[in-house]
Design a protein around this motif. Structure first.
Motif, PDB file in Angstrom:
ATOM      1  N   LEU A   1       0.830  -1.203   0.000  1.00 56.24           N
ATOM      2  CA  LEU A   1       0.000   0.000   0.000  1.00 56.24           C
ATOM      3  C   LEU A   1       0.870   1.263   0.000  1.00 56.24           C
ATOM      4  O   LEU A   1       0.697   2.171  -0.816  1.00 56.24           O
ATOM      5  CB  LEU A   1      -0.857  -0.036   1.263  1.00 56.24           C
ATOM      6  N   LEU A   2       1.836   1.295   0.922  1.00 57.74           N
ATOM      7  CA  LEU A   2       2.704   2.470   1.030  1.00 57.74           C
ATOM      8  C   LEU A   2       3.601   2.579  -0.190  1.00 57.74           C
ATOM      9  O   LEU A   2       3.841   3.669  -0.720  1.00 57.74           O
ATOM     10  CB  LEU A   2       3.545   2.385   2.302  1.00 57.74           C
ATOM     11  N   CYS A   3       4.103   1.432  -0.648  1.00 63.13           N
ATOM     12  CA  CYS A   3       4.985   1.396  -1.818  1.00 63.13           C
ATOM     13  C   CYS A   3       4.248   1.937  -3.037  1.00 63.13           C
ATOM     14  O   CYS A   3       4.772   2.755  -3.793  1.00 63.13           O
ATOM     15  CB  CYS A   3       5.452  -0.033  -2.042  1.00 63.13           C
ATOM     16  N   ASN A   4       3.018   1.503  -3.214  1.00 61.73           N
ATOM     17  CA  ASN A   4       2.225   1.915  -4.366  1.00 61.73           C
ATOM     18  C   ASN A   4       1.906   3.413  -4.317  1.00 61.73           C
ATOM     19  O   ASN A   4       2.005   4.110  -5.329  1.00 61.73           O
ATOM     20  CB  ASN A   4       0.937   1.100  -4.424  1.00 61.73           C
ATOM     21  N   ALA A   5       1.540   3.901  -3.141  1.00 57.48           N
ATOM     22  CA  ALA A   5       1.218   5.326  -3.024  1.00 57.48           C
ATOM     23  C   ALA A   5       2.411   6.182  -3.427  1.00 57.48           C
ATOM     24  O   ALA A   5       2.280   7.158  -4.165  1.00 57.48           O
ATOM     25  CB  ALA A   5       0.799   5.657  -1.592  1.00 57.48           C
TER      26      ALA A   5
END
Lengths: 287, 284
Positions: free
Chosen positions: B205-209
């Motif tokens: 999630l954080l990586c994608n954001a």
């Protein structure tokens, strides 16, 4: 097969394990890390080192480079200081008090991690421009935020805030109430307890948060360039000067500034690790 | 009835409310107001202008490129994150602490420098750039460069979530599975992966954001060729600099929406599965 007693002589790099896959996973980790991070960073250092010390210093002592580094440092220092005060206070309020909407605000603290920096940049500019919602309030007072160094500070406060909150919050969560009660039975008033019992234990976390927020602010680009005005010697930050040098195809000039900033980043990393080591020794917590 | 005696372990109610008010005002000013500004500026000229600016070919191609980059960069960093966490958490070897510090390195480095290193590696005057070009492969000012810069800045996200999580879980479950005859791959798929799934999702999630929102690193390597190498954040910048504020904010509002969705999912994971996530302290 030789019988190995644990703790016996013989240096081994890795403890034996029945779990398979070490070679593959460790190998892939090293190769991927080298390709993506290590070799590219080496290319930067090599390009700078090719200049020799004299050449490097000639590029580094360029007045505009020093001016940009000074702007970056001073504004990041101010922003990180503001973040330490309000970040610690926010962590305190979120951990200690119960009020409606607490979880919502707790979640919103992470907004600067999630919101793309360019989006934050244009939004802050829209707010603080002379015709923006807050800029219009400040304009009659003679205060200009957007397109001045003050705007840089505002953007840096935005992106640095969660670093302080998220570093202090978990430590504050673990502060033992019994210590406060003990201090109270010994006659300390509330202010003395907070100032002399709780805060000293939080110092390493606060310092780490400061260092993280400062390091992020010095390297920040996207949220700042829109609001800064980007006037050389006044509101031009070091990362922007790298971009300008690249657009002039002055790769060597860009590499020199990049190397200087890489050095600063490594120093900040070292400082953070030293704080953590000191904290583990002095207060029994770290990382 | 109000407390007649001041409590030794908490502040009086008025002081509490004062501190809460100060914090909420600060957060409203610095966090909520910018978010609100994105959406209000985007809708300033009405919904019609909002949607038509999103349907322009340049906006569409920027959205496509951003999705493409994330689809390549995030899975690669997931594979890396799992491998790194497996190697670090399941074994004892010398130099482990150094390796963990090194993995976090991209977080300490300015995104502009992340872009700069690839310009130096693949740009004019480098060794690699002209050599690849002779085979018809463009890296700089093309999609591969954007992907590389994005991988660099999102490099630690999955690994730094999984490493502490898998270290906490130890090796007992895997050893049990292996002793019962499972293969290494079966052990990973049936034992380790279910143990780390929420932590993995959190990292993704954080990586994608960050992958979809990265600006500085991508700005340096993209060359900003309209319709070809402009990601959404770069297109926002271009529109903004062309004084097309409504279109810039319309596209920015999509990114802000992504940020909000990320925050909501992240908070849900933290509330629902906090014991199955790594201690989520420290900056990201």
């Amino acid at each position: 097969m030789a019988h190995v007693t644990t703790g016996s002589s013989g240096w081994r790099w890795r403890q034996p394990s029945v779990i398979p896959g070490f070679g593959m996973t460790f190998g892939f980790t090293l190769v991927y890390f080298s390709l993506i991070v290590l070799i590219p960073l080496a290319a930067l250092v090599v390009r700078s080192a090719g200049l020799g010390l004299d050449g490097f210093l000639r590029y580094a002592s360029d007045a505009r480079v020093i001016g940009a580094l000074r702007v970056s440092f001073v504004t990041a220092l101010i922003a990180a200081s503001v973040n330490v005060v309000f970040g610690t206070l926010i962590a305190w309020v979120l951990v200690r008090y119960r009020f409606p909407g607490r979880r919502l605000f707790d979640a919103i603290v992470d907004l600067p991690f999630a919101l793309p920096t360019a989006v934050a940049g244009i939004a802050l500019t829209a707010i603080y421009a002379p015709n923006g919602s807050i800029g219009a309030l400040l304009a009659p007072l003679g205060i200009r935020v957007a397109y001045t160094p003050l705007g840089i500070v505002v953007a840096m406060i935005f992106i640095g805030l969660p670093f302080v909150v998220r570093t202090v919050q978990p430590i504050l969560d673990e502060v033992n109430k019994e210590v406060e009660e003990a201090a109270a039975t010994l006659g300390a008033n509330r202010f003395q307890i907070v100032w002399r019992v709780i805060l000293p234990g939080l110092t390493p976390a606060i310092l780490t948060g400061f260092a993280l927020a400062f390091a992020r602010a010095v390297g920040e680009y996207g949220s700042i360039i829109f609001i800064a005005g980007n006037i050389p010697f006044v509101s031009e930050i070091a990362p922007l000067l790298i971009v300008i040098r690249l657009e002039e195809f002055n790769y060597v000039g860009a590499a020199v500034i990049g190397t200087l900033m890489l050095g600063i980043a490594f120093m900040m990393l070292l400082v953070i690790n030293l704080i953590q080591a000191w904290s583990r020794k002095r207060f029994g917590y770290g990382q | 009835m109000a407390n007649r005696y001041p409590s030794a372990t908490s502040e009086s109610r008025p002081v509490q409310w004062l501190l809460i008010a100060i914090c909420l005002a600060f957060m409203a000013l610095f966090l909520v107001l910018p978010l609100y500004a994105v959406f209000s500026e985007a809708l300033r000229q009405g919904l019609g202008a909002f949607f038509s600016s999103l349907q322009s070919p340049d906006a569409q191609s920027a959205i496509r490129l951003t999705l493409t980059v994330a689809v390549i960069a995030v899975p690669l960093n997931v594979v890396f994150g799992i491998c790194a966490a497996w190697a670090i958490a399941k074994y004892e070897f010398k130099g482990k602490a150094l390796l963990i510090t090194l993995i976090d390195l991209p977080f300490s480095i300015s995104p502009v420098i992340a872009g700069l290193v690839y310009v130096l590696l693949f740009g004019a005057g480098s060794f690699l750039g002209p050599w690849l070009k002779s085979y018809g492969i463009e890296v700089l000012f093309a999609v591969p460069g954007i992907v590389l810069a994005t991988i660099f800045v999102t490099f630690p996200f999955v690994a730094r979530e999984l490493i502490p999580l898998m270290q906490d879980q130890g090796t007992g479950d895997e050893e049990a599975a292996l002793s019962l005859g499972a293969s290494g791959w079966q052990t990973f798929m049936r034992v380790t992966l279910p143990n780390i799934r929420w932590g993995l999702l959190y990292g993704v999630l954080l990586c994608n954001a960050r992958a979809m929102g990265e600006f500085g690193a991508v700005a340096v390597v993209s060359g900003k060729i309209r319709g070809q190498t402009t990601t959404m954040p770069l297109q926002v910048e271009m529109l903004y600099n062309e004084y097309n504020a409504t279109a810039a904010f319309a596209l920015a509002s999509l990114l802000a929406l992504l940020a909000l969705v990320t925050l909501v999912l992240k908070s849900l994971l933290e509330w629902r599965f906090s014991d199955e996530l790594a201690a989520t302290n420290g900056g990201h």
